[in-house]
Design an enzyme around this catalytic site. Sequence first.
Site, PDB file in Angstrom:
ATOM      1  N   LEU A  93      35.535 -22.520  43.407  1.00  0.00           N
ATOM      2  CA  LEU A  93      34.191 -22.825  43.856  1.00  0.00           C
ATOM      3  C   LEU A  93      33.449 -21.585  43.573  1.00  0.00           C
ATOM      4  O   LEU A  93      33.824 -20.383  43.474  1.00  0.00           O
ATOM      5  CB  LEU A  93      33.968 -23.247  45.400  1.00  0.00           C
ATOM      6  CG  LEU A  93      34.642 -24.510  45.907  1.00  0.00           C
ATOM      7  CD1 LEU A  93      34.499 -24.457  47.395  1.00  0.00           C
ATOM      8  CD2 LEU A  93      34.026 -25.417  45.083  1.00  0.00           C
ATOM      9  N   ASN A 108      29.928 -27.868  32.901  1.00  0.00           N
ATOM     10  CA  ASN A 108      31.491 -28.021  33.340  1.00  0.00           C
ATOM     11  C   ASN A 108      31.922 -29.416  32.970  1.00  0.00           C
ATOM     12  O   ASN A 108      31.198 -30.133  32.815  1.00  0.00           O
ATOM     13  CB  ASN A 108      31.189 -28.195  34.916  1.00  0.00           C
ATOM     14  CG  ASN A 108      32.495 -28.412  35.438  1.00  0.00           C
ATOM     15  OD1 ASN A 108      33.534 -27.863  35.189  1.00  0.00           O
ATOM     16  ND2 ASN A 108      32.543 -29.259  36.431  1.00  0.00           N
ATOM     17  N   SER A 137      33.204 -36.329  32.445  1.00  0.00           N
ATOM     18  CA  SER A 137      31.829 -36.193  32.458  1.00  0.00           C
ATOM     19  C   SER A 137      31.670 -34.689  31.919  1.00  0.00           C
ATOM     20  O   SER A 137      32.390 -33.826  32.550  1.00  0.00           O
ATOM     21  CB  SER A 137      31.121 -36.431  33.777  1.00  0.00           C
ATOM     22  OG  SER A 137      31.601 -37.556  34.169  1.00  0.00           O
ATOM     23  N   ASP A 146      30.195 -30.431  41.554  1.00  0.00           N
ATOM     24  CA  ASP A 146      30.294 -31.630  40.594  1.00  0.00           C
ATOM     25  C   ASP A 146      29.173 -32.506  40.642  1.00  0.00           C
ATOM     26  O   ASP A 146      29.082 -33.676  40.358  1.00  0.00           O
ATOM     27  CB  ASP A 146      31.727 -32.388  40.853  1.00  0.00           C
ATOM     28  CG  ASP A 146      32.760 -31.458  40.705  1.00  0.00           C
ATOM     29  OD1 ASP A 146      32.881 -30.651  39.839  1.00  0.00           O
ATOM     30  OD2 ASP A 146      33.696 -31.652  41.279  1.00  0.00           O
TER      31      ASP A 146
END
Length: 218
Positions: A93, A108, A137, A146
């Site tokens: 994180l 990402n 994705s 995310d």
Amino acid sequence: MPLRIAVLASGRGTNLQAILDAIAAGTLDAEVIGAWSDRKDAQALVRARDAGLQARAIRPRDFADRAAHDAALFDALDAAEPDLIVCAGYMRLIGAGVMTARAGRMINIHPSLLPDFKGLHTHQRALDAGVPEHGASVHYVTAELDGGPVVAQARVPVLPGDDAGTLSARVLGREHPLLLETLRWIAAGRVRLHEDGVHVDGQRAAAPLQLAATDRFA
Ligand code: GAR
């Protein structure tokens, strides 16, 4: 000037390798300026060194807290002056302040069709949910885990008899072309993040770009 990419990775680094291979093959007009990791044993660092790049582990346990680790990591990244930071299997994180300061300059790749299955164990969770389709994705990184605006997706079928291993291998096979095509569009200035979301060719995108079987966006 080719797009200057800094890669953040925690593990085996196949997405990093795909970027390096595409640049070497002349199919991506970019330059990887180095790889950074939270783990000393990340195979991604070996891949970067083998390509003659700077590769550095900055370990959380050497810092008092998340903020101090983030500051050291992103100071090191900033010193290399990237145009774009690519999280390619970075499994830690990151604090919100880091993201806000780099809005639109950090992407990402995540192994699910976001907004479905944020977080970990995405393949098993997709199987447990019984979805007919799964995928990957690429999204801009924001303070929400995310949860940043999705640029592009690649879809794969979930097949009878799949387990998390077979499904993750099928997804990974599409992650590499998805990441490369997204990087081509960013490098060409065709994809940008604005306040109201992702813009493609100067227009706000109503939906994520979709990777076709040709490995190009449909
Ligand atoms: C990839 O499947 C990537 O989507 C995933 O980690 C793997 C890294 O593979 N990322 C995440 O789960 C981020 N939440 P790689 O090290 O071989 O590129």
